[in-house]
Design a protein around this motif. Structure first.
Motif, PDB file in Angstrom:
ATOM      1  N   SER A 276       0.728  -1.129  -0.143  1.00  0.00           N
ATOM      2  CA  SER A 276       0.069  -0.116   0.100  1.00  0.00           C
ATOM      3  C   SER A 276       0.958   1.395  -0.198  1.00  0.00           C
ATOM      4  CB  SER A 276      -0.909  -0.066   1.048  1.00  0.00           C
ATOM      5  OG  SER A 276      -0.397  -0.195   2.485  1.00  0.00           O
ATOM      6  N   LEU A 277       0.350   2.192  -0.625  1.00  0.00           N
ATOM      7  CA  LEU A 277       1.110   3.604  -0.566  1.00  0.00           C
ATOM      8  C   LEU A 277      -0.206   4.545  -0.443  1.00  0.00           C
ATOM      9  CD1 LEU A 277       3.482   5.242  -1.399  1.00  0.00           C
ATOM     10  CD2 LEU A 277       2.645   5.041  -3.783  1.00  0.00           C
ATOM     11  N   GLY A 278       0.215   5.765   0.643  1.00  0.00           N
ATOM     12  CA  GLY A 278      -1.038   6.609   0.979  1.00  0.00           C
ATOM     13  C   GLY A 278      -0.443   7.840   1.410  1.00  0.00           C
ATOM     14  N   THR A 279      -1.339   8.915   1.463  1.00  0.00           N
ATOM     15  CA  THR A 279      -0.952  10.108   2.230  1.00  0.00           C
ATOM     16  C   THR A 279      -2.186  10.555   2.918  1.00  0.00           C
ATOM     17  OG1 THR A 279      -0.093  12.245   1.743  1.00  0.00           O
ATOM     18  CG2 THR A 279      -1.740  11.663   0.193  1.00  0.00           C
ATOM     19  N   THR A 280      -1.750  11.407   4.048  1.00  0.00           N
ATOM     20  CA  THR A 280      -2.973  12.164   4.824  1.00  0.00           C
ATOM     21  C   THR A 280      -2.221  13.466   4.904  1.00  0.00           C
ATOM     22  OG1 THR A 280      -3.138   9.827   6.448  1.00  0.00           O
ATOM     23  CG2 THR A 280      -3.933  12.159   7.237  1.00  0.00           C
ATOM     24  N   LEU A 281      -3.335  14.183   4.325  1.00  0.00           N
ATOM     25  CA  LEU A 281      -2.738  15.679   4.155  1.00  0.00           C
ATOM     26  C   LEU A 281      -3.654  16.546   5.180  1.00  0.00           C
ATOM     27  CD1 LEU A 281      -2.813  15.635   0.262  1.00  0.00           C
ATOM     28  CD2 LEU A 281      -0.832  15.722   1.788  1.00  0.00           C
ATOM     29  N   ASN A 282      -3.070  17.388   5.794  1.00  0.00           N
ATOM     30  CA  ASN A 282      -3.426  18.324   6.613  1.00  0.00           C
ATOM     31  C   ASN A 282      -3.455  19.995   6.125  1.00  0.00           C
ATOM     32  OD1 ASN A 282      -3.528  20.684   8.998  1.00  0.00           O
ATOM     33  ND2 ASN A 282      -4.756  18.955   9.651  1.00  0.00           N
ATOM     34  N   PHE A 283      -4.422  20.546   5.785  1.00  0.00           N
ATOM     35  CA  PHE A 283      -4.569  21.790   5.127  1.00  0.00           C
ATOM     36  C   PHE A 283      -4.551  22.861   6.001  1.00  0.00           C
ATOM     37  CE2 PHE A 283      -5.950  18.820   2.051  1.00  0.00           C
ATOM     38  CZ  PHE A 283      -5.176  19.037   0.872  1.00  0.00           C
ATOM     39  N   GLY A 284      -4.501  22.681   7.234  1.00  0.00           N
ATOM     40  CA  GLY A 284      -4.537  23.621   8.510  1.00  0.00           C
ATOM     41  C   GLY A 284      -3.438  23.982   9.119  1.00  0.00           C
ATOM     42  N   GLY A 285      -2.175  23.697   8.593  1.00  0.00           N
ATOM     43  CA  GLY A 285      -1.184  23.916   9.199  1.00  0.00           C
ATOM     44  C   GLY A 285      -0.388  22.897   9.988  1.00  0.00           C
ATOM     45  N   GLY A 286      -1.207  21.726  10.201  1.00  0.00           N
ATOM     46  CA  GLY A 286      -0.481  20.546  11.029  1.00  0.00           C
ATOM     47  C   GLY A 286       0.101  19.552  10.264  1.00  0.00           C
ATOM     48  N   THR A 287       0.494  18.660  10.726  1.00  0.00           N
ATOM     49  CA  THR A 287       1.281  17.579  10.312  1.00  0.00           C
ATOM     50  C   THR A 287       0.650  16.667   9.197  1.00  0.00           C
ATOM     51  OG1 THR A 287       2.570  17.406  12.442  1.00  0.00           O
ATOM     52  CG2 THR A 287       3.029  15.704  10.916  1.00  0.00           C
ATOM     53  N   SER A 288       1.375  16.502   8.155  1.00  0.00           N
ATOM     54  CA  SER A 288       0.869  15.515   6.783  1.00  0.00           C
ATOM     55  C   SER A 288       1.862  14.537   6.955  1.00  0.00           C
ATOM     56  CB  SER A 288       0.891  16.285   5.895  1.00  0.00           C
ATOM     57  OG  SER A 288      -0.161  17.286   5.555  1.00  0.00           O
ATOM     58  N   VAL A 289       1.422  13.599   6.384  1.00  0.00           N
ATOM     59  CA  VAL A 289       2.114  12.262   6.467  1.00  0.00           C
ATOM     60  C   VAL A 289       1.994  11.652   5.087  1.00  0.00           C
ATOM     61  CG1 VAL A 289       2.484   9.721   7.290  1.00  0.00           C
ATOM     62  CG2 VAL A 289       1.795  11.633   8.786  1.00  0.00           C
ATOM     63  N   LEU A 290       3.203  10.949   4.224  1.00  0.00           N
ATOM     64  CA  LEU A 290       3.102  10.170   3.166  1.00  0.00           C
ATOM     65  C   LEU A 290       3.726   8.817   3.685  1.00  0.00           C
ATOM     66  CD1 LEU A 290       3.339   9.737   0.145  1.00  0.00           C
ATOM     67  CD2 LEU A 290       5.677  10.700   0.022  1.00  0.00           C
ATOM     68  N   TYR A 291       2.999   7.720   3.417  1.00  0.00           N
ATOM     69  CA  TYR A 291       3.429   6.286   4.049  1.00  0.00           C
ATOM     70  C   TYR A 291       3.392   5.386   2.905  1.00  0.00           C
ATOM     71  CZ  TYR A 291      -1.758   6.045   4.307  1.00  0.00           C
ATOM     72  OH  TYR A 291      -2.935   5.756   4.042  1.00  0.00           O
ATOM     73  N   ALA A 292       3.794   4.307   3.130  1.00  0.00           N
ATOM     74  CA  ALA A 292       3.805   2.923   2.360  1.00  0.00           C
ATOM     75  C   ALA A 292       4.179   1.847   3.303  1.00  0.00           C
ATOM     76  CB  ALA A 292       5.086   2.973   1.556  1.00  0.00           C
ATOM     77  N   GLY A 293       3.344   0.729   2.975  1.00  0.00           N
ATOM     78  CA  GLY A 293       3.500  -0.611   3.989  1.00  0.00           C
ATOM     79  C   GLY A 293       2.752  -1.682   3.233  1.00  0.00           C
ATOM     80  N   ALA A 294       2.671  -2.439   4.350  1.00  0.00           N
ATOM     81  CA  ALA A 294       1.805  -3.714   3.899  1.00  0.00           C
ATOM     82  C   ALA A 294       0.525  -3.864   4.665  1.00  0.00           C
ATOM     83  CB  ALA A 294       2.664  -4.899   4.173  1.00  0.00           C
ATOM     84  N   THR A 295      -0.689  -4.195   4.033  1.00  0.00           N
ATOM     85  CA  THR A 295      -1.993  -4.310   4.555  1.00  0.00           C
ATOM     86  C   THR A 295      -2.527  -5.710   4.545  1.00  0.00           C
ATOM     87  OG1 THR A 295      -2.259  -2.023   3.539  1.00  0.00           O
ATOM     88  CG2 THR A 295      -4.397  -3.167   4.104  1.00  0.00           C
ATOM     89  N   TRP A 296      -3.217  -6.177   5.730  1.00  0.00           N
ATOM     90  CA  TRP A 296      -3.701  -7.419   5.845  1.00  0.00           C
ATOM     91  C   TRP A 296      -5.219  -7.253   6.110  1.00  0.00           C
ATOM     92  CZ3 TRP A 296       0.812  -5.894   7.925  1.00  0.00           C
ATOM     93  CH2 TRP A 296       2.051  -6.727   7.569  1.00  0.00           C
ATOM     94  N   GLN A 297      -5.813  -7.987   5.386  1.00  0.00           N
ATOM     95  CA  GLN A 297      -7.372  -7.775   5.474  1.00  0.00           C
ATOM     96  C   GLN A 297      -8.078  -9.160   5.848  1.00  0.00           C
ATOM     97  OE1 GLN A 297     -10.320  -7.106   2.079  1.00  0.00           O
ATOM     98  NE2 GLN A 297      -9.599  -5.168   2.738  1.00  0.00           N
TER      99      GLN A 297
END
Length: 183
Positions: A79-100
């Motif tokens: 998996s590859l993803g991002t969590t973006l904050n548009f209010g001046g907080g911390t944003s993250v770009l991530y990669a990993g493995a996902t189990w379901q």
């Protein structure tokens, strides 16, 4: 440096564990390379100095399993993803493995583990988390529901931190809802 070494070690270990056992490779053609895409909104770290920084936008791509089959839940999807904050907080770009793991035909649990990069403040500020490192561990958990063959809804929580490997370790925890489209 310790963060980089720890993240590399986790990636090697996760890859080795995921490839253990006899599996059949899945053909990776252009149509089956991306297995699912997701988009959603998160509440930004409610118990931190950044709690007033507004909501986050999350986007994620889950790739087809490079080995095994869909029935083999113990084999992860990259998996590859991002969590973006548009209010001046911390944003993250991530990669990993996902189990379901499907609990029923339509309800499933999901866990993900990997690494991420963030744009946060290493030592914090009055209105910012003390992230400690730029490179962090990233994990998430979701409870999902298959609405149809292609559409799904997930309630999710994600966490990013340095696991105490750097001088500071406030971390970041977000909660939210995502919609996924499975190809």
């Amino acid at each position: 440096m310790r963060c980089v070494l720890a993240a590399m070690g986790m990636l090697v270990a996760a890859t080795a564990m995921a490839g253990a056992g006899e599996t059949t490779p899945i053909a990776a053609d252009a149509a089956s390379f991306i297995d699912e895409i997701r988009l959603g909104g998160y509440l930004h770290d409610l118990n931190s100095p950044e709690r007033h920084k507004g909501p986050d936008l999350n986007a994620e791509i889950l790739f087809a399993k490079p080995w095994g089959s869909e029935e083999q839940w113990w084999l992860p999807r990259p998996s590859l993803g991002t969590t973006l904050n548009f209010g001046g907080g911390t944003s993250v770009l991530y990669a990993g493995a996902t189990w379901q793991y499907h609990l029923t035909r339509r309800v499933f649990l999901e866990g993900a583990f990997g690494g991420g990069l963030n744009n946060g403040k290493k030592n914090g500020a009055p209105d910012r988390n003390a992230m400690g490192c730029t490179l962090l561990f990233h994990e998430s958990a979701s409870l999902g529901f298959d609405i149809s063959e292609h559409w799904r809804l997930l309630g999710s929580v994600e966490h990013s931190s340095d696991a105490g490997l750097c001088s500071r370790n406030r971390g970041l925890t977000n909660y939210g809802v995502r919609v996924g489209y499975k190809f």
